[in-house]
Design a protein around this motif. Structure first.
Motif, PDB file in Angstrom:
ATOM      1  N   ASN A   1       0.630   3.052   4.997  1.00  0.00           N
ATOM      2  CA  ASN A   1       0.679   1.634   5.367  1.00  0.00           C
ATOM      3  C   ASN A   1       2.002   0.980   4.981  1.00  0.00           C
ATOM      4  O   ASN A   1       2.126  -0.239   4.994  1.00  0.00           O
ATOM      5  CB  ASN A   1      -0.483   0.882   4.716  1.00  0.00           C
TER       6      ASN A   1
ATOM      7  N   TYR B   1       6.836   3.421   7.391  1.00  0.00           N
ATOM      8  CA  TYR B   1       6.145   4.688   7.638  1.00  0.00           C
ATOM      9  C   TYR B   1       6.716   5.405   8.868  1.00  0.00           C
ATOM     10  O   TYR B   1       7.049   6.598   8.810  1.00  0.00           O
ATOM     11  CB  TYR B   1       4.648   4.427   7.831  1.00  0.00           C
TER      12      TYR B   1
ATOM     13  N   LYS C   1       0.827  -1.219   0.000  1.00  0.00           N
ATOM     14  CA  LYS C   1       0.000   0.000   0.000  1.00  0.00           C
ATOM     15  C   LYS C   1       0.853   1.259   0.000  1.00  0.00           C
ATOM     16  O   LYS C   1       0.475   2.284   0.542  1.00  0.00           O
ATOM     17  CB  LYS C   1      -0.944   0.036   1.207  1.00  0.00           C
TER      18      LYS C   1
END
Length: 286
Positions: A261, A265, A193
């Protein structure tokens, strides 16, 4: 060590991108480095460095598949794609007797590449492990870096989670080569993601949605990697030092991209918080 497998071919589009540049083999004090050069050498230089098990084709082909981005980059820059040792297309296995390079060695290879091409200060763009290498390079050779574009960057020593994942991948590489499970681990690292513009299911695929062309191309290109070469780069990255304190000394413009995600991160947020806010910007994707 297990031998890596080979795929029959890569797609025509990928080959077209590869053949658009000229490959130079630069001999450095720490081994040879493959550099693919695109564009007019009279223009400002943009140096790229890919993530683990990737090279300029598998890491940056998505950017060049976008006509607007490709036109913008090639109009303004001459691009120098540096591959980690043994990650270039068609690379042979590195001799097991050769010393394993550290992240310091890899950054010192970059300065030798810049000197080989007689480049002054350059722009740099790196992804995850490549972002770490270029960040360390910018700290060691501040006068040679105009700006950094970093995607899901690293700056600290591996967390326990990352360290464990890296050890699992190391064992898979050592005993089984570029097996299906290892490729899934790597694809999760690349496409978890992290896209700034689309949902993961549109990229990785699902029961209802087939895998995107870029993931399929990446999967094929991973088949061509030499497992020993990837193992050595992974060892260097897993032993990396924390460069957080040095980030405060950076005065070049820095643009950081990360998906909310992404496995990295928190690392990107930590890095952003330690950089001088006058020179740094963060772009978060959903």
């Amino acid at each position: 060590m297990a031998e890596s497998s080979s795929s029959d071919s890569v797609s025509v589009d990928v080959e077209t991108i590869y053949l658009g540049g000229k490959e130079h083999i630069v001999r450095t004090g720490r081994g040879s480095v493959s550099v693919i050069v695109y564009g007019d050498k009279e223009k400002p230089a943009l140096v790229t460095y890919p993530d683990l098990a990737l090279n300029h084709v598998s890491c940056f082909q998505g950017l060049f598949f976008c006509p607007e981005a490709a036109t913008l980059l090639l109009h303004n820059f001459c691009i120098y794609h540096i591959s980690p040792p043994g990650h270039e297309l068609g690379a042979a296995a590195i001799c097991p007797d050769d010393p394993v390079l550290s992240v310091d060695d890899l950054t010192d290879q970059i300065i030798e590449v810049l000197n080989y091409f007689r480049l002054g200060a350059v722009m740099c763009m790196g992804v995850t492990a490549g972002a770490y290498i270029l960040s360390m390079f910018a700290m060691k050779y501040r006068e040679r870096v105009l700006g950094l574009i970093l995607v899901s960057p690293l700056c600290r020593t591996p967390s326990w989670t990352e360290w464990f994942c890296n050890k699992v991948m190391s064992n898979l590489l050592y005993y089984y080569g570029m097996c299906s499970l290892l490729k899934e681990c790597l694809l999760y690292r690349y496409f978890s993601k992290v896209s700034l513009y689309s949902d993961q299911s549109e990229v990785r695929g699902s029961a209802e949605v087939p895998e995107s062309d870029i993931v399929q191309a990446c999967r094929r290109l991973l088949d061509e990697r030499q497992s020993l070469n990837v193992f050595r780069f992974l060892q260097a990255i897993n032993r990396r030092p924390d460069i957080t304190e040095g980030l405060k000394t950076l005065k070049c413009r820095t643009l950081i991209f990360v998906g909310e995600n992404s496995p990295f991160y928190d690392e990107a947020l930590h890095m952003t918080a330690r950089l001088d806010r006058r020179y740094c910007a963060l772009v978060e994707g959903r």
